[in-house]
Design a protein around this motif. Sequence first.
Motif, PDB file in Angstrom:
ATOM      1  N   ASN A   1      25.086  35.097  16.940  1.00  0.00           N
ATOM      2  CA  ASN A   1      25.541  35.372  15.588  1.00  0.00           C
ATOM      3  C   ASN A   1      26.546  36.518  15.681  1.00  0.00           C
ATOM      4  OD1 ASN A   1      25.767  35.322  12.883  1.00  0.00           O
ATOM      5  ND2 ASN A   1      23.572  35.645  12.462  1.00  0.00           N
ATOM      6  N   CYS A   2      27.823  36.153  15.867  1.00  0.00           N
ATOM      7  CA  CYS A   2      28.820  37.183  16.126  1.00  0.00           C
ATOM      8  C   CYS A   2      29.442  37.655  14.822  1.00  0.00           C
ATOM      9  CB  CYS A   2      29.899  36.632  17.055  1.00  0.00           C
ATOM     10  SG  CYS A   2      31.226  37.791  17.362  1.00  0.00           S
ATOM     11  N   PRO A   3      29.491  38.975  14.611  1.00  0.00           N
ATOM     12  CA  PRO A   3      30.073  39.482  13.360  1.00  0.00           C
ATOM     13  C   PRO A   3      31.537  39.077  13.194  1.00  0.00           C
ATOM     14  CG  PRO A   3      29.337  41.305  14.784  1.00  0.00           C
ATOM     15  CD  PRO A   3      29.030  40.031  15.508  1.00  0.00           C
ATOM     16  N   ARG A   4      32.250  38.881  14.320  1.00  0.00           N
ATOM     17  CA  ARG A   4      33.676  38.531  14.238  1.00  0.00           C
ATOM     18  C   ARG A   4      33.910  37.026  14.190  1.00  0.00           C
ATOM     19  NH1 ARG A   4      36.676  42.213  18.698  1.00  0.00           N
ATOM     20  NH2 ARG A   4      35.034  43.789  18.629  1.00  0.00           N
ATOM     21  N   CYS A   5      33.228  36.300  15.107  1.00  0.00           N
ATOM     22  CA  CYS A   5      33.566  34.884  15.291  1.00  0.00           C
ATOM     23  C   CYS A   5      32.615  33.945  14.569  1.00  0.00           C
ATOM     24  CB  CYS A   5      33.564  34.522  16.772  1.00  0.00           C
ATOM     25  SG  CYS A   5      34.315  35.762  17.820  1.00  0.00           S
ATOM     26  N   GLY A   6      31.575  34.453  13.981  1.00  0.00           N
ATOM     27  CA  GLY A   6      30.569  33.574  13.383  1.00  0.00           C
ATOM     28  C   GLY A   6      29.595  33.114  14.452  1.00  0.00           C
TER      29      GLY A   6
ATOM     30  N   ILE B   1      26.309  37.303  25.101  1.00  0.00           N
ATOM     31  CA  ILE B   1      27.725  37.619  24.920  1.00  0.00           C
ATOM     32  C   ILE B   1      28.417  36.470  24.200  1.00  0.00           C
ATOM     33  CG2 ILE B   1      29.898  38.023  26.161  1.00  0.00           C
ATOM     34  CD1 ILE B   1      28.194  39.321  28.374  1.00  0.00           C
ATOM     35  N   CYS B   2      29.145  36.795  23.158  1.00  0.00           N
ATOM     36  CA  CYS B   2      29.871  35.785  22.387  1.00  0.00           C
ATOM     37  C   CYS B   2      31.003  35.210  23.234  1.00  0.00           C
ATOM     38  CB  CYS B   2      30.432  36.427  21.121  1.00  0.00           C
ATOM     39  SG  CYS B   2      31.696  35.441  20.314  1.00  0.00           S
ATOM     40  N   SER B   3      31.102  33.878  23.299  1.00  0.00           N
ATOM     41  CA  SER B   3      32.150  33.271  24.122  1.00  0.00           C
ATOM     42  C   SER B   3      33.517  33.355  23.431  1.00  0.00           C
ATOM     43  CB  SER B   3      31.812  31.813  24.437  1.00  0.00           C
ATOM     44  OG  SER B   3      31.671  31.086  23.235  1.00  0.00           O
ATOM     45  N   GLY B   4      33.495  33.753  22.146  1.00  0.00           N
ATOM     46  CA  GLY B   4      34.767  33.881  21.437  1.00  0.00           C
ATOM     47  C   GLY B   4      35.455  35.200  21.720  1.00  0.00           C
ATOM     48  N   CYS B   5      34.688  36.305  21.669  1.00  0.00           N
ATOM     49  CA  CYS B   5      35.339  37.612  21.773  1.00  0.00           C
ATOM     50  C   CYS B   5      34.780  38.483  22.896  1.00  0.00           C
ATOM     51  CB  CYS B   5      35.213  38.358  20.449  1.00  0.00           C
ATOM     52  SG  CYS B   5      33.511  38.725  20.019  1.00  0.00           S
ATOM     53  N   GLY B   6      33.706  38.035  23.543  1.00  0.00           N
ATOM     54  CA  GLY B   6      33.163  38.813  24.659  1.00  0.00           C
ATOM     55  C   GLY B   6      32.247  39.954  24.228  1.00  0.00           C
TER      56      GLY B   6
HETATM   57 ZN   LIG Z   1      32.718  36.859  18.900  1.00  0.00          ZN
END
Ligand SMILES: [Zn+2]
Length: 425
Positions: free
Chosen positions: A87-92, A48-53
Motif C-alpha cells: 500500500n504505497c502512499p505514492r503509487c497506490g 518495497i514498492c516496485s513503482g518507486c522503491g
Molecule cells: Zn511506490
Amino acid sequence: MYLKTLLNLVHPVKGFVYTKPTLFPDAHHPNGFRVEVAMRARTGSRGICSGCGQRGGTYDTQPVRYFDFPPLWGLAVVLAYAMRRINCPRCGVKVEQVPWIEPGSKSHMTLAYEGFLARWAKCLSWKQVADAFWVKWDTVYRAVESSVSYGLQHRELGSVTAVGIDEVAHGKGHNYLTLVYQLNGNCRRLLHVTQGRTARSLLGFFRMLKRSGVDARASIRYVCTDMWQPYLKVIAKKLPSALHILDRFHIVANANKAVDEIRAAEAKQLKAEGYEPVLHQTRWCLLKRKPNLTQKQRARLKDLLQYQLKTTRAYLKVQALHLLWNYTSPTWAGKHLDAWCRDVMRSRLEPLKKLARSLRKHRQLILNWFEAKKQYSSGIVEGMNANVKLGYKRAYGFRTFEAAQVALYHQLGQLPERPTTHRFY
Ligand SMILES: [Zn+2]
C-alpha cells in the motif's frame, strides 16, 4: 548441516528468510525430483514498492510464485514465495519488489539462475545448455539477453582509443552485420553490432557512444577498417583527426581472393583444353602463409611453381606484396607499394589489377599502418584475429538478428556481470 544453512551461505536475501525445503517427485525435472524452498518475509519487515522503491505496509498477499534457482546435485531447486502487495502512499497498491529478480520483471528465473545459465552459455552452445539443464532454448536466450542487457548498461566506454570496423556475412543471402571492436593494446572487445553494412549501420555506433556520454572525436585516435567505401566516408566525417588505417588483414584477404579467382578460371580453362590437372587441389597451397603449409602442401607448391601459369605468376606477386609489411618506414613502404602496383598493372592478371587500383586509391590509409606501428606498437595493426572470427560462428546459426546480436555481445563483448555473493558456476 541443513540445506537452509547452505542457502543462507550462497544466496543470503536481506529481509527474507528461507523456511523448510521439501523434496517433491516431479517428472518435468532431471532425476524426477524438485527441491522446493519456501521463503517468507522477515517478521515485521515492510515490502518495497516496485513503482518507486520505497517501503510500505502490506495491502494483501498474492498466490505463491515459483522462481527457478541453480540446481543442486542434479536436482532442480525452486524458491516459492507469495508476493505481497504494498500500500504505497505514492503509487497506490503495487506488487512488491524482491531482490532475487530484476525490479519490475515478471521473470520466473532468479538472477542467480540467469547468471548461471548465461555463464554456461559462454562455453557451450545455447542448445547444449538447454539440454544439460532441462530448460527450453528460449529460457537460455532470456538468461543471456538479461545478462547482456545488464552488461551493456554497466560497461565502461571512456577508455576506447582505438577501434576496428568489420563487416561479416550473416545468415543466407546478402545480409551483413557491421561490427565495431575496441582494439587498444590488449583490450579487444566487441563494442557494437548493427544490421547491414551501410553508412547508417556504422553511424549507429557513434550514436551509441553519444548516448553513453563519450565524445568519440576526443577519445578515438586510431581506427582500422577495410576498403569498404561507406565506412571510409563515415570515418572521414566522424573522426577527422583520428589516424585511419587500412589494415593488413583485409588487404591480404583481398589479394588471396584475387589469386583464387585466377586459379579457378585457369583450372577451368586447362581442363577445357584437355591438359593434365596441374592445379588440382592447390587452393590452400596458394592461400596459406608459407610457414603454415604442411609437408605435402609445400612439395605440391614447389612442384606447381615450375609451371608457367597465370596462377603461379599471381601467387608470386602476392608473396611480393607481403614484403610490404616488413618495412618500418612509411616512405620505403610507399615506394614498395608503388613499385608493386606498377608491376601488377603491366601484367594481364585482371583480378590483381583491380586490387592494385584500389590500393593506389587508398595509398595514404595503407601507409598509415606504418605510422600507427611507430606510435602504437602492438594490438591494433594486427587486425581481427582468428579467435574473434570463430566467435561469430556461434552467432551465425541464429535466425533472427536480435539473437545473433545478443550472442555476439555475450561472447565477445567482455561485458561486466552482475555482482553476486556466490559463483554457482
Ligand atoms: Zn511506490
